[in-house]
Design an enzyme around this catalytic site. Structure first.
Site, short mmCIF file in Angstrom:
data_model
loop_
_atom_site.label_atom_id
_atom_site.label_comp_id
_atom_site.label_asym_id
_atom_site.label_seq_id
_atom_site.Cartn_x
_atom_site.Cartn_y
_atom_site.Cartn_z
CB SER A 231 -0.90 -0.01 1.23
OG SER A 231 -0.10 0.01 2.39
CB CYS A 286 -1.56 -3.16 -7.75
SG CYS A 286 -0.43 -3.82 -8.96
P1 NAD Z 1 0.29 -3.61 2.91
O1 NAD Z 1 0.98 -2.34 2.62
O2 NAD Z 1 -0.68 -3.65 4.03
O3 NAD Z 1 1.37 -4.75 3.25
C1 NAD Z 1 2.54 -4.91 2.45
C2 NAD Z 1 3.66 -5.41 3.34
O4 NAD Z 1 3.97 -4.42 4.32
C3 NAD Z 1 3.31 -6.69 4.09
O5 NAD Z 1 4.44 -7.56 4.04
C4 NAD Z 1 3.03 -6.21 5.50
O6 NAD Z 1 3.39 -7.15 6.49
C5 NAD Z 1 3.88 -4.97 5.64
N1 NAD Z 1 3.28 -3.96 6.53
C6 NAD Z 1 1.95 -3.76 6.75
N2 NAD Z 1 1.77 -2.73 7.60
C7 NAD Z 1 3.00 -2.26 7.90
C8 NAD Z 1 3.46 -1.19 8.72
N3 NAD Z 1 2.64 -0.42 9.42
N4 NAD Z 1 4.80 -0.99 8.81
C9 NAD Z 1 5.67 -1.77 8.12
N5 NAD Z 1 5.27 -2.80 7.33
C10 NAD Z 1 3.96 -3.04 7.23
O7 NAD Z 1 -0.37 -4.10 1.54
P2 NAD Z 1 -1.35 -5.33 1.30
O8 NAD Z 1 -2.68 -5.00 1.88
O9 NAD Z 1 -0.70 -6.61 1.66
O10 NAD Z 1 -1.45 -5.29 -0.30
C11 NAD Z 1 -2.36 -4.50 -1.00
C12 NAD Z 1 -1.74 -3.21 -1.47
O11 NAD Z 1 -0.61 -3.46 -2.28
C13 NAD Z 1 -2.67 -2.37 -2.35
O12 NAD Z 1 -2.53 -1.02 -2.01
C14 NAD Z 1 -2.16 -2.62 -3.76
O13 NAD Z 1 -2.45 -1.61 -4.69
C15 NAD Z 1 -0.70 -2.72 -3.50
N6 NAD Z 1 -0.01 -3.41 -4.57
C16 NAD Z 1 0.73 -2.69 -5.43
C17 NAD Z 1 1.38 -3.31 -6.49
C18 NAD Z 1 2.20 -2.51 -7.46
O14 NAD Z 1 2.96 -3.10 -8.19
N7 NAD Z 1 2.07 -1.19 -7.49
C19 NAD Z 1 1.25 -4.69 -6.66
C20 NAD Z 1 0.49 -5.41 -5.75
C21 NAD Z 1 -0.13 -4.77 -4.70
#
Ligand code: NAD
Length: 501
Positions: A231, A286
């Site tokens: 995210s 995404c």
């Molecule tokens: P997320 O950001 O919640 O989690 C991603 C990673 O970050 C996970 O490994 C998680 O454990 C870690 N994380 C979560 N909260 C954190 C924090 N407070 N501090 C540090 N690390 C933390 O994302 P998600 O819900 O797993 O995935 C969905 C998101 O990913 C959507 O926003 C989507 O658009 C994005 N996404 C982007 C792409 C791209 O290529 N642009 C591809 C796939 C997904």
């Protein structure tokens, strides 16, 4: 099942799959049934340290491993992934929820990066300029940078880890991966296959956890580069924290992708493409298309788009014929439901309400059926927030320029698409749109690995994208050598040196 009979997800440290000693665990839950599939540990500080130390030790030898040796490991790895495709897809569907066909697609798009990594000999090439001064040549070496780290999201638990560690390792680095704690099982199976393919102990390490584990990777002095996909909120934090610690960072983040439908578009193809891209994988891509702008007379296509959405079958991902599986968690379901309510209260027209669908046999699943709003405006929450569920926002515009303007004013720049029969319109769109990945009569234009993933604006931080040519630069340090050899020394060398081959 008792807690002790539920399988545990292991850490991978120095070539061994080890049980964590942590006291903090979370459950990996099947989103269609709520069955607990496994327990995943939040690694302790000592375990994270051990994983990084193992990667640092392995780097000393791995960085000098011959290109052919590295390439052959990935040749074997792609074969193993192919052979295990049904098993990998089944694991992925069970823990993530997407359909088996989408799960195979998830693995396959990662497999393509592994195939690309097998061609590393053609990718990690320097340049040479002969005679930059009299008798002087300049050339570049693309050398690995050290221990690299990857942090991945839940929505592509096979593809996105495979975007990262194969290319990092093929270029001579060692790696510490922190997969999503929501669905780490397919990632771990891919790691087992990677070791079977010949990746030596310490070259690939895996830790599990949440913010503490991520922060430890961002802070550790041994880690030279961090790749993040997830995210925007978390990615921005990772970018800032890891950059402050002197690391290279690439963060691929959130999205709000728009499609423009021109009135001259091929109607059948376009409506099918939009339905698949808006609602497929339950909108948890995404590169999904959660916003459609109907330009001019194409606004009359709305009823047919609604009808198309109604035909999609909502069911568990493992059931044949499913189009839309469950969303990842109860939390995600509550967030999506709340956003749908906000759309209604803020005045959008709910053309199709997918809340609380009946799914016989899967009454406990996190299901939202295709949901479609018309009359969406740019001040609504459903427009401004990433819903990441099967919810499509339909807007209208009088002209293509007005539609382009809407897209360019949205902060996100991950992907977009235009549907038209006009080459001139498509060309103007590709020129004027400020988005990283552009589809022309293609809804989800994710580039194949001979190119790189290229989101822009709020969807990306860091200038080099994952996989493809750009990631070879990201994972290597360019060393520039300028060399002169004196003729008289050549004479002396020839006299004094015995060269053995
Ligand atoms: P997320 O950001 O919640 O989690 C991603 C990673 O970050 C996970 O490994 C998680 O454990 C870690 N994380 C979560 N909260 C954190 C924090 N407070 N501090 C540090 N690390 C933390 O994302 P998600 O819900 O797993 O995935 C969905 C998101 O990913 C959507 O926003 C989507 O658009 C994005 N996404 C982007 C792409 C791209 O290529 N642009 C591809 C796939 C997904």
């Amino acid at each position: 099942m008792t807690a002790s009979s539920i399988p545990t997800v292991k850490l991978l440290i120095n070539g061994e799959f080890v049980e964590s000693k942590t006291s903090e665990w979370r459950e990996v839950v099947n989103p269609a049934t709520q069955e607990v599939l496994a327990r995943v540990p939040f690694a302790t500080a000592d375990e994270i340290e051990a994983a990084i130390a193992s990667a640092a030790a392995a780097f000393k030898t791995w960085r000098k491993t011959a290109i052919g040796t590295r390439a052959r490991i990935f040749l074997k790895y792609q074969q193993l992934i192919r052979e295990h495709m049904p098993e990998l897809a089944a694991t992925l569907t069970a823990e993530q929820g997407k359909t088996l066909a989408d799960a195979e697609g998830d693995v396959f798009r990662g497999l393509e990066v592994v195939e690309h990594a097998a061609g590393i000999g053609n990718l990690q090439l320097g340049e040479l300029a002969n005679n930059v001064a009299g008798g002087v040549d300049t050339y570049t070496l693309l050398q690995p940078i050290g221990v690299c780290a990857g942090i991945t999201p839940f929505n592509f638990p096979a593809m996105i880890p495979l975007w990262m560690f194969p290319m990092a390792i093929a270029t001579g680095n060692t790696f510490v991966l922190k997969p999503s704690e929501q669905d780490p099982m397919v990632t771990m199976r891919l790691a087992e296959l990677a070791l079977e393919a010949g990746i030596p102990a310490g070259v690939l390490n895996i830790i599990h956890g949440g913010p503490d584990a991520v922060n430890a990777l961002c802070d550790h002095k041994e880690i030279k580069a961090v790749s993040f996909v997830g995210s925007t909120h978390v990615g921005t934090h990772v970018y800032n924290r890891a950059s402050l610690n002197g690391k290279r960072v690439q963060c691929m983040m959130g999205a709000k992708n728009h499609a423009i439908i021109m009135p001259d578009a091929n109607k059948e193809q376009t409506l099918n493409a939009i339905a698949g891209a808006a609602f497929g994988a339950a909108g948890q891509r995404c590169m999904a298309l959660p916003v459609v702008i109907l330009v001019g007379e194409s606004k009359n296509w709305l009823p047919e788009l609604v009808e198309r959405a109604k035909t999609l079958r909502v069911n568990a991902g493992c059931e044949p014929g499913t189009d839309v599986g469950p969303v990842i968690s109860r939390g995600a379901l509550a967030r999506i439901t709340d956003l749908i309510e906000s759309g209604v209260s803020e005045g959008a027209t709910l053309e199709l309400d997918g809340r609380n669908p009946q799914v016989p046999g899967y009454e406990n699943g996190n299901f939202v059926a295709p949901t479609l709003f018309s009359g969406v405006t740019t001040d609504m929450r459903i427009y401004n927030e990433e819903i990441f569920g099967p919810v499509l926002c339909v807007m209208t515009a009088d002209s293509m320029d007005e539609a382009i303007d809407i897209i360019n004013r949205n902060p996100n720049g991950n992907g977009t698409a235009i549907f038209t029969r006009s080459g001139a319109a498509a060309r103007r769109f590709q020129e004027d749109i400020d988005v990283g990945q552009v589809g022309i009569n293609l809804p989800i234009p994710v580039p194949v690995p001979i190119f790189s993933f290229t989101g822009s604006r709020a969807s990306k931080l860091g200038d080099l994208g994952p996989y493809g040519k750009q990631v070879v630069q990201f994972y290597t340090q360019t060393k520039t050598v300028t060399a002169r050899w004196f003729d008289e020394d050549a004479e002396a060398g020839a006299l004094n040196t015995t060269i053995s081959l």
